[in-house]
Write an enzyme that holds these catalytic residues in place. Structure first.
Site, PDB file in Angstrom:
ATOM      1  N   CYS A  66      18.586  14.908   5.240  1.00  0.00           N
ATOM      2  CA  CYS A  66      18.543  13.616   5.940  1.00  0.00           C
ATOM      3  C   CYS A  66      18.464  13.797   7.435  1.00  0.00           C
ATOM      4  O   CYS A  66      18.001  12.921   8.161  1.00  0.00           O
ATOM      5  CB  CYS A  66      19.758  12.780   5.583  1.00  0.00           C
ATOM      6  SG  CYS A  66      19.598  12.158   3.920  1.00  0.00           S
TER       7      CYS A  66
ATOM      8  N   ASP B  56      -8.308   5.166  -4.246  1.00  0.00           N
ATOM      9  CA  ASP B  56      -8.050   5.329  -5.691  1.00  0.00           C
ATOM     10  C   ASP B  56      -7.894   3.979  -6.381  1.00  0.00           C
ATOM     11  O   ASP B  56      -8.323   3.789  -7.509  1.00  0.00           O
ATOM     12  CB  ASP B  56      -6.752   6.129  -5.898  1.00  0.00           C
ATOM     13  CG  ASP B  56      -6.943   7.592  -5.582  1.00  0.00           C
ATOM     14  OD1 ASP B  56      -8.069   8.097  -5.739  1.00  0.00           O
ATOM     15  OD2 ASP B  56      -5.956   8.234  -5.169  1.00  0.00           O
TER      16      ASP B  56
END
Ligand SMILES: Cc1cc2nc3c(=O)[nH]c(=O)nc-3n(C[C@H](O)[C@H](O)[C@H](O)COP(=O)(O)OP(=O)(O)OC[C@H]3O[C@@H](n4cnc5c(N)ncnc54)[C@H](O)[C@@H]3O)c2cc1C
Length: 759
Positions: free
Chosen positions: A421, A494
């Protein structure tokens, strides 16, 4: 794209690719400034060198001989090239406002945008006269005039307004070229009439009497009607009017006079002179704001006013580079004093020149050859780019001077970061960057960026199925805004290829470490570009994650919606024998960007590739679907052949590709011929085993291009043969001008190689 391991601490933004800034770029390329990011904003990718412009018009040089390729020069300098036009400054925020992209922040700004023709003084001139600057418009008109002369059956009257060196030189060059063209066509060149209008008492008023006389003689010998004391007050179709009320017929009026500063400078708060030029001190800093520099025609040195000439702009390059560098290093900028006298070599169109220096004048062919040598040598400095000096070590040893809070931030920015993180870009940085952006709102988004939560919640309307895809790649262009546009377009490809509509997207990005404000701006620019494409596709950005990384990278997980009937889904597997293969965009992005990184392309080739990559496949997909496409895919990393094999295999068919019919991006054949291929090419080439006749085509110049990996490529579809022509026509009318039938689908043969390549 040149990567720097240095965190960005200071931004120097150059507006305009004029004669001074090309010198600045070259100098920074040879000796990079650690921690400094250079950005060039220019509306031209190829900027003309004024000294050779008349020679180009006369036909002695071609386009590339007389233009500096700014994209390539910026690449060499490690500078970002932003193809845009500055339209204002927000000096309080330290931003350049641009015509077609988000504002660009600066710590130091330099303006080198040349002068702007002042057509407003003569009524009708804006509509009926052609100004030499901006040069791309003149070039367009000039090429059109050449065409007109080539096909003309009548005479043509050409008027040039402006009796300075530029006007006279241009007139003589035009005359030489147009007469030569007519003679070459067996036409009578005397049908061309030239006239020169000047409000001065003579031509070349700033030059010595003997130089003026030489040009008066040349103009008389060439049959040019010279009108002195003849200020042009009006221009209309077919002619012009002078202050004394006389009308003069003219088919073409070329404006080479009365230049001033760009109108947008008036709102910047910078002190301007009476002609709207920026007032600068001896250090080339504006008198108003030491963070803003100016050079070339647009600058007036208050202590040393000089004629507006390219020679001064060129000479200001080195002191400008030095003072920009000093300024970011918090060193005192040094004064610069321009020379009082200079040598002007003014050509007469026919490889002959007049030299003018102070009271001296001379003329001859040898002078033209000397000028040609000087000019070519100057241009070579920007085409034969020298090897770069190693940049200094990174981080806190950077010479850029930062103090107090800034220094603390800089040091924490370049300190080691942990992963996990800790690698996330600070939440406030991200939310500030994204807060300025407005994703499109959709009713089916229950929880999105408008009400951020742990995750987005999206409704799938009844009768719809979810289409889901993800894409991610690192930046290959140095403009984060353009990169964002392409990354979003690539990811949406796509969805459209399946025949679906885009619904929502989540973004994942990595950004190189740096000062918080710099990181924030990079994220903002990148996401602004992406959002423009997503919004245009009615696709809501609903969330994302940004982390620190070595390189700028961006990807999207995109959801699309499609009717849940199987027949509405465009799959790769439906190809039928007899179908035509249609491709909607040209190929060649892989080789072009590999070549760009090696400084082996032309800027306009990269412009063309970027334009193609930014074009959405959405409308093309709709058209293909309507025309009954039996199979469809979007071209990306596997290249044309790889994607074709992905279609033929599940369809149980073979296919033939006609290499000569492939639409190819400008420059791609040249870069492939130079042996420059994408680093992904070798992996794609493994698929050559799918080719039935490799021996017959392996030497074809387009053969390597079938393996070239594409970014945001076009759609490859199979279409029933009887609809193919109509489909191509419609796709072209929808704005896909390169669409072509590139081959045919056939029944599966006995062999194991499904693809036949025809030359
Ligand atoms: C026909 C002709 C012949 C000439 N011959 C000579 C000569 O032989 N010798 C000589 O010394 N001078 C000559 N001159 C004068 C010379 O052209 C100028 O003095 C010179 O070009 C000025 O250079 P510059 O660097 O200030 O700007 P420019 O060379 O004009 O370059 C400005 C650049 O900034 C870009 N730009 C402009 N506005 C913006 C914007 N808002 N945002 C982004 N980009 C922008 C332009 O597209 C351009 O690339 C000639 C002029 C003419 C018209």
């Amino acid at each position: 794209m040149q990567h720097s391991s240095q965190p960005v601490l200071r931004d120097i933004v150059l507006v305009g690719g004029g004669h001074s800034h090309v010198g600045v770029l070259r100098r920074f390329g040879m000796k990079p400034a650690p921690g400094v990011r250079l950005t060039l904003i220019c509306r031209d990718t190829h900027t003309p060198y004024s000294g050779m412009l008349p020679g180009y018009v006369a036909g002695h040089y071609d386009y590339d001989d007389v233009h500096i390729d700014l994209r390539r020069l910026a690449e060499f300098a490690g500078a970002r090239f932003l193809s845009s036009e500055a339209v204002g400054l927000d000096r309080q925020a330290g931003q350049v406002l641009c015509s077609d992209r988000p504002p660009v922040p600066y710590d130091r700004l330099s303006i080198n945008i040349g002068s702007t023709p002042q057509l407003a003084g003569a009524s009708g001139a804006s509509d009926h006269a052609v100004a030499v600057k901006p040069i791309h418009r003149f070039n367009h008109r000039w090429l059109a005039l050449l065409e007109r002369v080539r096909s003309a059956t009548n005479g043509l009257r050409i008027a040039v307004v402006g009796g300075g060196a530029g006007g006279v030189e241009l007139l003589l060059a035009m005359q030489y070229r147009l007469r030569s063209e007519m003679q070459a066509r067996g036409q009578n060149p005397d049908r061309l009439q030239f006239a020169l209008f000047t409000r001065g008492q003579s031509v070349l008023p700033t030059h010595a009497p003997n130089v003026r006389q030489r040009f008066a003689r040349v103009l008389a010998e060439r049959g040019v009607a010279v009108h002195c004391n003849a200020e042009v007050t009006a221009v209309e179709a077919g002619g012009l009017q002078t202050r004394d009320g006389q009308q003069h017929p003219a088919d073409e009026v070329v404006w080479v006079t009365r230049a001033g500063g760009a109108p947008w400078l008036r709102d910047t708060g910078l002190a301007l002179d009476d002609n709207g030029f920026i007032q600068v001190t001896d250090t080339l800093q504006t008198v108003t704001d030491p963070a803003v520099f100016a050079a070339g025609d647009i600058a007036t040195m208050i202590n040393h006013p000089r004629e507006k000439a390219g020679v001064f702009a060129v000479r200001q390059g080195p002191p400008l580079a030095r003072n920009l560098r000093f300024s970011v290093e918090d060193r005192e900028p040094q004064p610069y004093r321009p020379q009082r006298r200079w040598l002007a070599l003014i050509s007469t169109g026919d490889r002959y020149a007049v030299a003018s220096r102070g009271a001296l004048g001379a003329e001859g062919r040898a002078l033209w050859r000397w000028k040609d040598w000087i000019d070519r040598r100057f241009m070579a400095r920007f085409s034969d780019l020298p090897p770069m000096e190693e940049s200094e070590s990174s981080g806190p040893r950077s010479r850029v001077a930062l103090e107090g809070e800034e220094a603390r931030q800089a040091l924490s920015a370049v300190a080691m970061r942990c992963g996990g993180c800790g690698a996330k870009v600070g939440a406030s940085t991200l939310s500030r960057a994204l807060g300025a952006l407005q994703p499109v709102e959709r009713d089916d988004v229950l929880i999105g960026l408008h009400a951020p939560d742990d995750a987005a919640v999206v409704r799938i309307p009844p009768g719809k199925a979810l289409v889901h895809t993800v894409d991610f790649f690192r930046a290959f262009v140095d403009d984060p805004y353009v990169f964002g546009q392409i990354a979003a377009n690539h990811a949406l490809g796509d969805i459209f290829a399946m025949g679906a509509e885009a619904q929502t997207a989540t973004a994942v990005a990595t950004v190189p470490q740096g000062l918080e404000a710099k990181v924030e701006d990079t994220v903002y620019q990148m996401m602004a570009g992406a959002l423009e494409i997503l919004n245009d596709a009615d696709c809501a950005l609903v969330g994302g994650h940004t982390g620190e990384g070595q390189e700028l990278a961006l990807g999207f997980a995109v959801n699309g919606l499609i009717d849940d009937r199987a027949e509405d889904i465009m799959r790769k597997s439906g190809m039928q024998p007899g179908d035509a293969l249609v491709l909607t965009k040209p190929i060649g992005t892989g080789t072009l960007f590999a070549a760009h990184a090696r400084l082996a392309t032309r800027g306009r080739w990269i412009d063309g590739a970027l334009q193609s990559m930014r074009q959405s496949n959405r409308e093309a997909a709709g058209c293909l679907h309507q025309q009954g496409a039996t199979a469809c895919t979007d071209l990306t990393g596997f290249g044309l052949l790889g994607h074709l094999v992905e279609m033929t295999r599940p369809s149980g068919v073979d296919a033939t590709l006609e290499l000569s019919s492939l639409p190819v991006l400008d420059g791609a054949e040249e870069t492939v011929a130079a042996g420059i291929l994408s680093s992904l090419q070798p992996a794609n080439v493994r698929l050559r085993r799918a080719i039935r006749n490799p021996g017959a085509v392996k030497d074809h110049p387009r053969y390597p291009l079938v393996f070239d990996p594409q970014t945001a490529g076009g759609l490859l579809a199979s279409i029933p043969a009887d609809r193919a022509d109509a489909c191509v026509r419609e796709l072209r009318s929808l704005g896909y001008p390169h669409t072509a039938v590139i081959g045919q689908v056939s029944a599966q043969g006995e062999g194991l190689e499904p693809i036949q390549l025809n030359p």
